[in-house]
Scaffold this active site. Structure first.
Site, PDB file in Angstrom:
ATOM      1  N   CYS A  66      31.709   2.364  -8.633  1.00 33.09           N
ATOM      2  CA  CYS A  66      31.034   2.653  -9.876  1.00 33.09           C
ATOM      3  C   CYS A  66      30.296   3.953  -9.375  1.00 33.09           C
ATOM      4  O   CYS A  66      29.645   4.123  -8.232  1.00 33.09           O
ATOM      5  CB  CYS A  66      29.894   1.710 -10.021  1.00 33.09           C
ATOM      6  SG  CYS A  66      28.643   2.022 -11.015  1.00 33.09           S
ATOM      7  N   LEU A 122      -9.236  -0.233  11.471  1.00 31.64           N
ATOM      8  CA  LEU A 122     -10.259  -0.920  10.609  1.00 31.64           C
ATOM      9  C   LEU A 122      -9.828  -2.008  10.130  1.00 31.64           C
ATOM     10  O   LEU A 122      -8.720  -2.315   9.463  1.00 31.64           O
ATOM     11  CB  LEU A 122     -11.139   0.099   9.797  1.00 31.64           C
ATOM     12  CG  LEU A 122     -11.721   1.367  10.248  1.00 31.64           C
ATOM     13  CD1 LEU A 122     -12.060   2.255   9.060  1.00 31.64           C
ATOM     14  CD2 LEU A 122     -13.186   1.032  11.017  1.00 31.64           C
ATOM     15  N   LYS A 170     -13.579   6.478   3.058  1.00 29.55           N
ATOM     16  CA  LYS A 170     -12.251   6.058   3.956  1.00 29.55           C
ATOM     17  C   LYS A 170     -11.201   7.198   3.377  1.00 29.55           C
ATOM     18  O   LYS A 170     -10.763   6.772   2.086  1.00 29.55           O
ATOM     19  CB  LYS A 170     -11.901   4.821   3.992  1.00 29.55           C
ATOM     20  CG  LYS A 170     -10.881   4.557   4.782  1.00 29.55           C
ATOM     21  CD  LYS A 170     -10.423   2.915   4.904  1.00 29.55           C
ATOM     22  CE  LYS A 170      -9.412   2.781   5.845  1.00 29.55           C
ATOM     23  NZ  LYS A 170      -8.022   3.408   5.113  1.00 29.55           N
ATOM     24  N   CYS A 182      29.008   2.770 -15.312  1.00 30.01           N
ATOM     25  CA  CYS A 182      30.592   2.744 -15.333  1.00 30.01           C
ATOM     26  C   CYS A 182      31.257   1.561 -16.329  1.00 30.01           C
ATOM     27  O   CYS A 182      32.351   1.417 -16.408  1.00 30.01           O
ATOM     28  CB  CYS A 182      30.994   2.306 -14.107  1.00 30.01           C
ATOM     29  SG  CYS A 182      30.772   0.603 -13.620  1.00 30.01           S
ATOM     30  N   ARG A 206      -2.037   9.283  15.779  1.00 24.06           N
ATOM     31  CA  ARG A 206      -2.482   8.031  16.557  1.00 24.06           C
ATOM     32  C   ARG A 206      -1.229   7.407  17.236  1.00 24.06           C
ATOM     33  O   ARG A 206      -1.787   6.848  18.041  1.00 24.06           O
ATOM     34  CB  ARG A 206      -3.346   7.403  15.225  1.00 24.06           C
ATOM     35  CG  ARG A 206      -3.583   5.967  15.528  1.00 24.06           C
ATOM     36  CD  ARG A 206      -4.306   5.275  14.505  1.00 24.06           C
ATOM     37  NE  ARG A 206      -4.673   4.123  14.949  1.00 24.06           N
ATOM     38  CZ  ARG A 206      -4.184   2.957  15.125  1.00 24.06           C
ATOM     39  NH1 ARG A 206      -2.943   2.898  14.864  1.00 24.06           N
ATOM     40  NH2 ARG A 206      -4.777   1.979  15.532  1.00 24.06           N
TER      41      ARG A 206
HETATM   42  S1  IVH Z   1     -13.646   4.985  11.574  1.00 23.16           S
HETATM   43  C1  IVH Z   1     -12.996   5.340  15.230  1.00 23.16           C
HETATM   44  N1  IVH Z   1     -14.327   6.489   9.703  1.00 23.16           N
HETATM   45  O1  IVH Z   1      -8.961   4.665   8.464  1.00 23.16           O
HETATM   46  C2  IVH Z   1     -13.269   4.107  14.634  1.00 23.16           C
HETATM   47  N2  IVH Z   1     -12.075   5.823   9.993  1.00 23.16           N
HETATM   48  O2  IVH Z   1      -7.717   2.158   8.252  1.00 23.16           O
HETATM   49  C3  IVH Z   1     -12.293   3.577  13.757  1.00 23.16           C
HETATM   50  N3  IVH Z   1     -10.278   6.501   8.254  1.00 23.16           N
HETATM   51  O3  IVH Z   1      -7.444   4.861  11.828  1.00 23.16           O
HETATM   52  C4  IVH Z   1     -12.231   4.687  12.376  1.00 23.16           C
HETATM   53  N4  IVH Z   1     -11.537   7.440   6.933  1.00 23.16           N
HETATM   54  O4  IVH Z   1      -7.925   7.034  10.396  1.00 23.16           O
HETATM   55  C5  IVH Z   1     -13.341   5.892  10.372  1.00 23.16           C
HETATM   56  N5  IVH Z   1     -14.850   7.632   7.387  1.00 23.16           N
HETATM   57  C6  IVH Z   1     -13.827   7.099   8.352  1.00 23.16           C
HETATM   58  C7  IVH Z   1     -12.500   7.019   7.964  1.00 23.16           C
HETATM   59  C8  IVH Z   1     -11.618   6.604   8.795  1.00 23.16           C
HETATM   60  C9  IVH Z   1     -10.466   7.288   7.079  1.00 23.16           C
HETATM   61  C10 IVH Z   1      -8.927   5.924   8.971  1.00 23.16           C
HETATM   62  C11 IVH Z   1      -8.979   6.296  10.286  1.00 23.16           C
HETATM   63  C12 IVH Z   1      -8.753   4.674  10.876  1.00 23.16           C
HETATM   64  C13 IVH Z   1      -7.912   4.156   9.477  1.00 23.16           C
HETATM   65  C14 IVH Z   1      -8.233   2.644   9.521  1.00 23.16           C
END
Ligand code: IVH
Length: 673
Positions: free
Chosen positions: A434, A85, A118, A414, A139
């Protein structure tokens, strides 16, 4: 009498009962069976399957116990790459994002946005075929990850079979594995009690726990899963992200709490602040809110930047959390190179669900510049980083008697007078033996990028040192299970495991050993270049500083450090002790070398070659396993002579060194001379 058919029916029934109970407990959070009852049914199923392996279903809950340890993780190619993202750090950046994407696809805002926390964990990709969980992977680089199916099966909120109906024949479910903060705190307590090092943060601990070879270890850690994305060519009737999340829930996944749909970007901005306020109330780490264009049909139209970051989503990051607490003391840690690193002892304080009682103060200059004093109330942040840091003091809350901090003039470990090299911020202890440096040096020797001796972390090193069992890294190889068992926290198993891990480190490639022994300025990459070029530690020790400096990726600073390291009799002695106990002192990995015809041979170049530049000729020689030195010696294999050579040809003759032209060199590389 029980027939085979009765047994088959009972197995199916048990799987179904246990699956329902699991779902009620982990997903709905409404247990409907006692633990004792669950255990009884589970054991019955285990026994049945043991007697009749053919009855074990592909979604049997007994699979969650974990398979036998694997010897290595295999690679897995994602059907569709896993994206990451892009970030927005404030409201303006979020607004700029909307502007960019509405220019591309004007109807973007029509269906509004879906907002989700997130989660700060480890992304995984789960493949379901006909509703059965078949493969799970990390991933990795987004295209290829590692197959961790057996480990993921142990995580209770990953359904082994989907609930309900309507799943496509093949699909990938993406989501985040995370460490509940309560489990994380418990894990660290257990680790400290066992003399192991704490995990620095839940994200790294989750990622590390997932990549275990033994699924039982993963299971014990207590990881959980939130789903957030369906990747499939034929999605059932979902047209929006918020419906996709509902769909995920109806299949039996858990979706992170507090998700919501908003109609406009203004609402999204307001909501982001509300999400941020929730942080103290949730049992996992979240570092932002993901804003997603809700209508799925628009995702394809928007596409991804560089094939990596989708335009249809953005992470609005939260400001790093800051806490205020009292600075109880400033202590100094002596690094393996002798650098004195100040760190703060803090009154324990919670930052984002993790208790922090120490933090880095970086260096003495920073303490002076911010006038940080013992007794001050200081601001501390974790900022998603591994090591918490002190930001600075609150001057208005300073106690009247707080004195300015004075850096030590002698080493706290030391008592040697401290040095401060011109132009550097760090203070150093110049004493090579040391004890402070020693402990760090041993910990480094055993660390992941070095010889990777499992179970030998900082705490253990300290314990072994205090018990008088190790004074330097050479002593590690003399440890026996008996001696270890005399120490607290070492059972028979732990003792023999550590001795085995130390023995296994003997076969690590030379490059790792060169990194591990802690030659100043020699990092993991430099060590690789040296090992690739010299092939044996004896060749490196015999090399002149000029020879070493001529290696690709090595300059005069490193060359000088290497020379002075091996000039020290104590260090040479160490190498001999390694040799005596069978540590690998030759490079076994070929690295990028494509040939081996010139292994162990050294060439000097002079004059202009007809077809190759100096750099090209050097690359050719190195690719064949040879080395190029700037200066001739009796150890030189041959002088490669081009047009208008300098005085080197004369010198080669007097030393009795062979001479080759370009064609001769090429023949040697092809090995037909
Ligand atoms: S959408 C599939 N939704 O953040 C499209 N990602 O920094 C991209 N992540 O690799 C991801 N919570 O592992 C999405 N509610 C959420 C998320 C999320 C955590 C992670 C994900 C991604 C990373 C990017």
């Amino acid at each position: 009498m029980t027939t085979d058919e009765d047994l088959r029916r009972r197995a199916v029934q048990l799987v179904s009962l246990l699956r329902r109970a699991n779902y009620a407990y982990y997903i709905l959070d409404k247990p409907e069976m006692s633990d004792a009852e669950w255990d009884r049914l589970f054991r019955e199923l285990q026994q049945l399957e043991r007697a009749h392996p053919e009855l074990r279903a592909a979604d049997s809950p007994t699979l969650r116990i974990g398979a036998e340890p694997a010897s290595a993780l295999t690679k897995h190619r994602h059907r569709v790459p896993m994206l990451s993202l892009s970030n927005a750090f404030d409201d303006d950046e979020l607004a700029a994002w909307e502007l960019r994407i509405t220019k591309l696809v004007p109807e973007v805002a029509e269906a509004g946005y879906q907002l989700e926390l997130k989660i700060d964990g480890a992304a995984v990709n789960l493949t379901y075929e006909d509703g059965i969980f078949t493969v799970g992977a990390t991933r990795g680089n987004g295209v290829v990850g590692e197959n961790i199916t057996a480990n993921l099966r142990t995580i209770p909120d990953i359904p082994l079979r989907l609930e309900g109906t309507g799943s496509p024949a093949v699909m990938e479910i993406r989501g985040e594995i995370y460490f509940p903060l309560s489990n994380f705190a418990r894990l660290n307590e257990r680790r400290v009690a066992r003399g192991e090092e704490r995990f620095a943060n839940p994200r790294n601990a989750a990622a590390g726990s997932l990549r275990q070879l033994d699924p039982k270890i993963t299971r014990e850690r207590g990881l959980r899963f939130f789903a957030f994305h369906i990747e499939s060519d034929d999605l059932p009737a979902t047209t929006t992200q918020h419906e996709a999340l509902d769909q995920l829930e109806s299949w039996g996944f858990r979706v992170a709490p507090h998700r919501r749909h908003v109609a406009s970007l203004e609402e999204a901005q307001k909501a982001a602040a509300e999400f941020e306020a929730l942080i103290p109330t949730i049992d996992f780490e979240a570092d932002g809110v993901v804003v997603k264009v809700d209508r799925l049909a628009l995702h394809e139209a928007l596409g991804a930047i560089g094939g990596r970051e989708p335009r249809w989503a953005i992470a609005r990051k939260f400001a790093p959390e800051v806490a205020v607490t009292k600075l109880l003391d400033i202590r100094i840690n002596v690094g393996r190179t002798g650098a004195l690193n100040p760190w703060a002892v803090l009154e324990p304080v919670e930052i984002g669900g993790v208790t922090v009682s120490r933090a880095t103060l970086h260096n003495m200059d920073l303490i002076a510049a911010k006038d940080i004093r013992i007794g001050d109330f200081v601001e501390v942040t974790r900022a998603g980083e591994v090591i918490p840091q002190v930001l600075g003091p609150l001057h208005e809350r300073r106690p009247a008697d707080a004195e300015p901090y004075l850096p030590p003039t002698t080493c706290p470990a030391c008592d040697f007078p401290v040095e401060r090299p011109e132009g550097e911020v760090a203070h150093y202890c110049p004493n090579a033996s040391c004890p402070g440096r020693l402990l760090e040096a041993i910990t480094h020797f055993a660390s992941r990028g070095a010889l990777d001796i499992r179970g030998l972390g900082n705490q253990r090193v300290m314990q072994l040192h205090e018990a008088g069992l190790i004074a330097d890294v050479g002593d590690l190889y003399a440890l026996t299970p008996d001696r270890l068992q005399a120490l607290e926290g070492f059972g028979e198993k732990a003792a023999s495991q550590l001795v085995d891990a130390i023995a296994a480190s003997k076969t690590q490639p030379l490059s790792r050993l060169l990194f591990a022994i802690g030659i100043r300025h020699v990092g993991a990459e430099g060590a690789k270049s040296l090992a690739r070029s010299f092939r044996t530690i004896d060749a490196l020790m015999a090399a002149s500083e000029d020879d070493t400096a001529a290696v690709d990726g090595i300059g005069p600073t490193i060359a000088q450090a290497v020379a002075s390291f091996f000039a020290e009799p104590k260090n040479r002695g160490l190498i001999e002790r390694f040799r005596a106990c069978g540590v690998t002192l030759e490079e076994t990995e070929t690295g990028t070398a494509t040939g081996s015809t010139l292994i162990g041979q050294t060439f000097v170049l002079t004059g202009t070659l007809p077809n190759f530049s100096r750099a090209e000729a050097k690359a050719l020689i190195e690719q064949a396993g040879g080395r190029v030195s700037p200066s001739l010696s009796k150890n030189t294999t041959a002088l490669v002579v081009g047009e208008s050579p300098g005085s080197k040809a004369e010198k080669a003759r007097s030393l009795g060194v062979a001479q080759l032209d370009e064609a001769g060199l090429l023949r040697r590389i092809a090995d037909d001379t």
